[in-house]
Enzyme design. Structure first.
Site, PDB file in Angstrom:
ATOM      1  N   LYS A  48     -54.445  50.014 -30.456  1.00 49.30           N
ATOM      2  CA  LYS A  48     -55.816  50.386 -30.871  1.00 49.30           C
ATOM      3  C   LYS A  48     -56.812  50.081 -29.758  1.00 49.30           C
ATOM      4  O   LYS A  48     -57.669  50.900 -29.437  1.00 49.30           O
ATOM      5  CB  LYS A  48     -56.230  49.617 -32.142  1.00 49.30           C
ATOM      6  CG  LYS A  48     -55.337  49.859 -33.344  1.00 49.30           C
ATOM      7  CD  LYS A  48     -55.817  49.122 -34.575  1.00 49.30           C
ATOM      8  CE  LYS A  48     -55.728  47.617 -34.492  1.00 49.30           C
ATOM      9  NZ  LYS A  48     -54.361  47.063 -34.376  1.00 49.30           N
ATOM     10  N   ARG A  96     -48.406  40.265 -24.130  1.00 48.44           N
ATOM     11  CA  ARG A  96     -49.772  40.727 -23.842  1.00 48.44           C
ATOM     12  C   ARG A  96     -50.579  39.594 -23.198  1.00 48.44           C
ATOM     13  O   ARG A  96     -50.440  38.429 -23.555  1.00 48.44           O
ATOM     14  CB  ARG A  96     -50.479  41.147 -25.137  1.00 48.44           C
ATOM     15  CG  ARG A  96     -51.955  41.448 -24.895  1.00 48.44           C
ATOM     16  CD  ARG A  96     -52.625  42.128 -26.052  1.00 48.44           C
ATOM     17  NE  ARG A  96     -52.568  41.365 -27.287  1.00 48.44           N
ATOM     18  CZ  ARG A  96     -53.046  41.806 -28.432  1.00 48.44           C
ATOM     19  NH1 ARG A  96     -53.593  42.998 -28.495  1.00 48.44           N
ATOM     20  NH2 ARG A  96     -52.959  41.066 -29.511  1.00 48.44           N
ATOM     21  N   ARG A 123     -48.945  38.473 -39.064  1.00 51.68           N
ATOM     22  CA  ARG A 123     -49.903  39.582 -38.933  1.00 51.68           C
ATOM     23  C   ARG A 123     -49.261  40.907 -39.347  1.00 51.68           C
ATOM     24  O   ARG A 123     -49.896  41.740 -39.984  1.00 51.68           O
ATOM     25  CB  ARG A 123     -50.407  39.671 -37.483  1.00 51.68           C
ATOM     26  CG  ARG A 123     -51.367  38.542 -37.137  1.00 51.68           C
ATOM     27  CD  ARG A 123     -51.493  38.354 -35.639  1.00 51.68           C
ATOM     28  NE  ARG A 123     -52.107  39.469 -34.959  1.00 51.68           N
ATOM     29  CZ  ARG A 123     -51.988  39.700 -33.649  1.00 51.68           C
ATOM     30  NH1 ARG A 123     -51.256  38.899 -32.893  1.00 51.68           N
ATOM     31  NH2 ARG A 123     -52.578  40.723 -33.103  1.00 51.68           N
ATOM     32  N   ARG A 156     -59.694  46.886 -43.303  1.00 55.93           N
ATOM     33  CA  ARG A 156     -58.325  46.360 -43.348  1.00 55.93           C
ATOM     34  C   ARG A 156     -57.856  46.091 -44.758  1.00 55.93           C
ATOM     35  O   ARG A 156     -56.711  45.671 -44.947  1.00 55.93           O
ATOM     36  CB  ARG A 156     -58.267  45.049 -42.557  1.00 55.93           C
ATOM     37  CG  ARG A 156     -57.827  45.202 -41.128  1.00 55.93           C
ATOM     38  CD  ARG A 156     -57.998  43.863 -40.450  1.00 55.93           C
ATOM     39  NE  ARG A 156     -56.960  43.601 -39.512  1.00 55.93           N
ATOM     40  CZ  ARG A 156     -57.148  43.645 -38.191  1.00 55.93           C
ATOM     41  NH1 ARG A 156     -58.315  43.948 -37.692  1.00 55.93           N
ATOM     42  NH2 ARG A 156     -56.157  43.367 -37.381  1.00 55.93           N
ATOM     43  N   ARG A 179     -53.487  35.297 -26.256  1.00 56.88           N
ATOM     44  CA  ARG A 179     -54.204  35.044 -27.510  1.00 56.88           C
ATOM     45  C   ARG A 179     -53.394  34.105 -28.383  1.00 56.88           C
ATOM     46  O   ARG A 179     -52.178  34.223 -28.473  1.00 56.88           O
ATOM     47  CB  ARG A 179     -54.441  36.376 -28.244  1.00 56.88           C
ATOM     48  CG  ARG A 179     -55.769  37.005 -27.899  1.00 56.88           C
ATOM     49  CD  ARG A 179     -55.937  38.401 -28.412  1.00 56.88           C
ATOM     50  NE  ARG A 179     -55.628  38.625 -29.818  1.00 56.88           N
ATOM     51  CZ  ARG A 179     -55.762  39.796 -30.427  1.00 56.88           C
ATOM     52  NH1 ARG A 179     -56.205  40.849 -29.752  1.00 56.88           N
ATOM     53  NH2 ARG A 179     -55.447  39.951 -31.706  1.00 56.88           N
TER      54      ARG A 179
HETATM   55  P1  AP5 Z   1     -53.354  46.668 -27.753  1.00 61.99           P
HETATM   56  O1  AP5 Z   1     -54.050  47.930 -27.366  1.00 61.99           O
HETATM   57  O2  AP5 Z   1     -53.968  45.378 -27.349  1.00 61.99           O
HETATM   58  O3  AP5 Z   1     -53.019  46.687 -29.337  1.00 61.99           O
HETATM   59  P2  AP5 Z   1     -53.960  46.528 -30.595  1.00 61.99           P
HETATM   60  O4  AP5 Z   1     -53.490  47.530 -31.614  1.00 61.99           O
HETATM   61  O5  AP5 Z   1     -55.415  46.608 -30.200  1.00 61.99           O
HETATM   62  O6  AP5 Z   1     -53.530  45.066 -31.050  1.00 61.99           O
HETATM   63  P3  AP5 Z   1     -54.357  43.845 -31.586  1.00 61.99           P
HETATM   64  O7  AP5 Z   1     -53.395  42.696 -31.602  1.00 61.99           O
HETATM   65  O8  AP5 Z   1     -55.622  43.623 -30.820  1.00 61.99           O
HETATM   66  O9  AP5 Z   1     -54.676  44.301 -33.024  1.00 61.99           O
HETATM   67  P4  AP5 Z   1     -54.923  43.397 -34.242  1.00 61.99           P
HETATM   68  O10 AP5 Z   1     -55.245  44.406 -35.251  1.00 61.99           O
HETATM   69  O11 AP5 Z   1     -53.880  42.450 -34.618  1.00 61.99           O
HETATM   70  O12 AP5 Z   1     -56.074  42.412 -33.723  1.00 61.99           O
HETATM   71  P5  AP5 Z   1     -57.643  42.386 -33.940  1.00 61.99           P
HETATM   72  O13 AP5 Z   1     -58.246  41.931 -32.690  1.00 61.99           O
HETATM   73  O14 AP5 Z   1     -58.134  43.640 -34.591  1.00 61.99           O
HETATM   74  O15 AP5 Z   1     -51.865  46.748 -27.181  1.00 61.99           O
HETATM   75  C1  AP5 Z   1     -50.961  45.661 -27.356  1.00 61.99           C
HETATM   76  C2  AP5 Z   1     -50.122  45.465 -26.070  1.00 61.99           C
HETATM   77  O16 AP5 Z   1     -49.312  46.612 -25.883  1.00 61.99           O
HETATM   78  C3  AP5 Z   1     -50.970  45.309 -24.789  1.00 61.99           C
HETATM   79  O17 AP5 Z   1     -50.346  44.352 -23.972  1.00 61.99           O
HETATM   80  C4  AP5 Z   1     -50.928  46.701 -24.136  1.00 61.99           C
HETATM   81  O18 AP5 Z   1     -51.014  46.615 -22.722  1.00 61.99           O
HETATM   82  C5  AP5 Z   1     -49.545  47.207 -24.603  1.00 61.99           C
HETATM   83  N1  AP5 Z   1     -49.515  48.658 -24.791  1.00 61.99           N
HETATM   84  C6  AP5 Z   1     -50.476  49.458 -25.364  1.00 61.99           C
HETATM   85  N2  AP5 Z   1     -50.075  50.736 -25.385  1.00 61.99           N
HETATM   86  C7  AP5 Z   1     -48.833  50.753 -24.849  1.00 61.99           C
HETATM   87  C8  AP5 Z   1     -47.856  51.789 -24.609  1.00 61.99           C
HETATM   88  N3  AP5 Z   1     -48.106  53.066 -24.924  1.00 61.99           N
HETATM   89  N4  AP5 Z   1     -46.689  51.422 -24.070  1.00 61.99           N
HETATM   90  C9  AP5 Z   1     -46.408  50.118 -23.744  1.00 61.99           C
HETATM   91  N5  AP5 Z   1     -47.285  49.105 -23.931  1.00 61.99           N
HETATM   92  C10 AP5 Z   1     -48.471  49.416 -24.487  1.00 61.99           C
HETATM   93  O19 AP5 Z   1     -57.775  41.248 -35.066  1.00 61.99           O
HETATM   94  C11 AP5 Z   1     -57.501  39.897 -34.800  1.00 61.99           C
HETATM   95  C12 AP5 Z   1     -57.761  39.059 -36.049  1.00 61.99           C
HETATM   96  O20 AP5 Z   1     -59.156  39.143 -36.426  1.00 61.99           O
HETATM   97  C13 AP5 Z   1     -57.007  39.467 -37.312  1.00 61.99           C
HETATM   98  O21 AP5 Z   1     -55.699  38.940 -37.350  1.00 61.99           O
HETATM   99  C14 AP5 Z   1     -57.921  38.856 -38.395  1.00 61.99           C
HETATM  100  O22 AP5 Z   1     -57.734  37.463 -38.516  1.00 61.99           O
HETATM  101  C15 AP5 Z   1     -59.308  39.114 -37.841  1.00 61.99           C
HETATM  102  N6  AP5 Z   1     -59.892  40.396 -38.287  1.00 61.99           N
HETATM  103  C16 AP5 Z   1     -60.266  41.444 -37.493  1.00 61.99           C
HETATM  104  N7  AP5 Z   1     -60.756  42.452 -38.237  1.00 61.99           N
HETATM  105  C17 AP5 Z   1     -60.683  42.050 -39.520  1.00 61.99           C
HETATM  106  C18 AP5 Z   1     -61.019  42.664 -40.765  1.00 61.99           C
HETATM  107  N8  AP5 Z   1     -61.521  43.902 -40.826  1.00 61.99           N
HETATM  108  N9  AP5 Z   1     -60.795  41.948 -41.905  1.00 61.99           N
HETATM  109  C19 AP5 Z   1     -60.312  40.701 -41.866  1.00 61.99           C
HETATM  110  N10 AP5 Z   1     -59.970  40.062 -40.724  1.00 61.99           N
HETATM  111  C20 AP5 Z   1     -60.145  40.730 -39.560  1.00 61.99           C
END
Ligand code: AP5
Length: 219
Positions: free
Chosen positions: A13, A127, A171, A88, A160
């Site tokens: 994402k 990552r 997660r 979410r 992280r």
């Molecule tokens: P990356 O692009 O970083 O993936 P991502 O989908 O953004 O993963 P996140 O871990 O950031 O998502 P998340 O939903 O868990 O975390 P968030 O910050 O929203 O890619 C991942 C890796 O893969 C990278 O190393 C990249 O280089 C690699 N990659 C990408 N594309 C690739 C490809 N095509 N091929 C190979 N490698 C590739 O949330 C964190 C926390 O915040 C949650 O756990 C929760 O506690 C809280 N939170 C956030 N929003 C809410 C909400 N709405 N409600 C409640 N709690 C919330």
């Protein structure tokens, strides 16, 4: 153009969101990024969110809904945005519908990035994230030129706290139990497009373009 990204942790994402914003001139609203910033700054929201985030649990809906309401009211989102990490849960999606209808707006598309569990774990465990600009790298698929240093801004790279193996599994389970029902929620509204999230980053982006180009040309 207003887009929702609905995809499990590690699906790309953040990576694809940055490309989409650059290409279509819209803004990425990552709730995870905003929470991490608040955590780092030690704000009241950051303090409340910390324990949930570090375990990989969801931050309570009331805090998230209040946060998104304040955020979407800002001028920077007026030209369109991609929601990365919100909604979410079903209550969050219902709240978003209400917020948008108050603005006389709607969501144009919900993009699901499909990536299998083994690949998600592989991506998250290697990552690295820049402490300064937030750019992400992968030690194997997309390594930085200098270890521990961001190619973009020279900032320090770190792992992280929620990218530890046991937290990653939690997660993924939470995504399955609490977020995946939204596929049906938005499916009933005819908004869902599913994209294969594996392959090169540029290939995934081309698949997303096929969905977003027609929406853009209708604007
Ligand atoms: P990356 O692009 O970083 O993936 P991502 O989908 O953004 O993963 P996140 O871990 O950031 O998502 P998340 O939903 O868990 O975390 P968030 O910050 O929203 O890619 C991942 C890796 O893969 C990278 O190393 C990249 O280089 C690699 N990659 C990408 N594309 C690739 C490809 N095509 N091929 C190979 N490698 C590739 O949330 C964190 C926390 O915040 C949650 O756990 C929760 O506690 C809280 N939170 C956030 N929003 C809410 C909400 N709405 N409600 C409640 N709690 C919330």
């Amino acid at each position: 153009m207003r887009i929702v990204f609905l995809a499990p942790p590690g699906a790309g994402k953040g990576t694809q969101g940055a490309l989409i914003c650059q290409h279509y001139g819209i803004v990425q609203l990552s709730t995870g990024e905003i929470l991490r910033k608040n955590k780092g700054d030690g704000t009241e929201l950051g303090e409340k969110a910390k324990a949930y985030m570090d375990k990989g649990d969801l931050v309570p809906d009331d805090l998230m809904i209040e946060m998104i309401k304040t955020e979407l009211d800002k001028e920077i989102y007026s030209k369109g945005y991609i929601l990365d990490g919100f909604p979410r849960t079903v209550p969050q999606a219902e709240a978003l519908d209400t917020i948008l209808s108050n603005f006389n707006q709607n969501i144009n598309a919900v993009i699901i990035l499909k990536v299998n569990k083994e690949e998600l774990i592989r991506r998250l465990s290697a990552r690295r994230t820049c402490r300064t600009c937030g750019k992400t790298f992968h030690l194997i698929f997309d390594p930085p030129e200098k270890s521990n240093q961001c190619d973009n801004c020279g900032g320090e790279l770190y792992q992280r706290i929620d990218d530890r193996p046991e937290t990653i599994l939690n997660r993924l389970k939470i995504f399955h139990d609490r977020t995946s029902p939204l596929i049906n929620y938005y499916g009933k509204k005819g908004l869902v497009s599913t994209v294969k999230g594996t392959g090169k980053t540029s290939e995934v982006f081309e698949r997303i373009e096929e969905i977003l180009d027609p929406i853009k040309s209708e604007e």
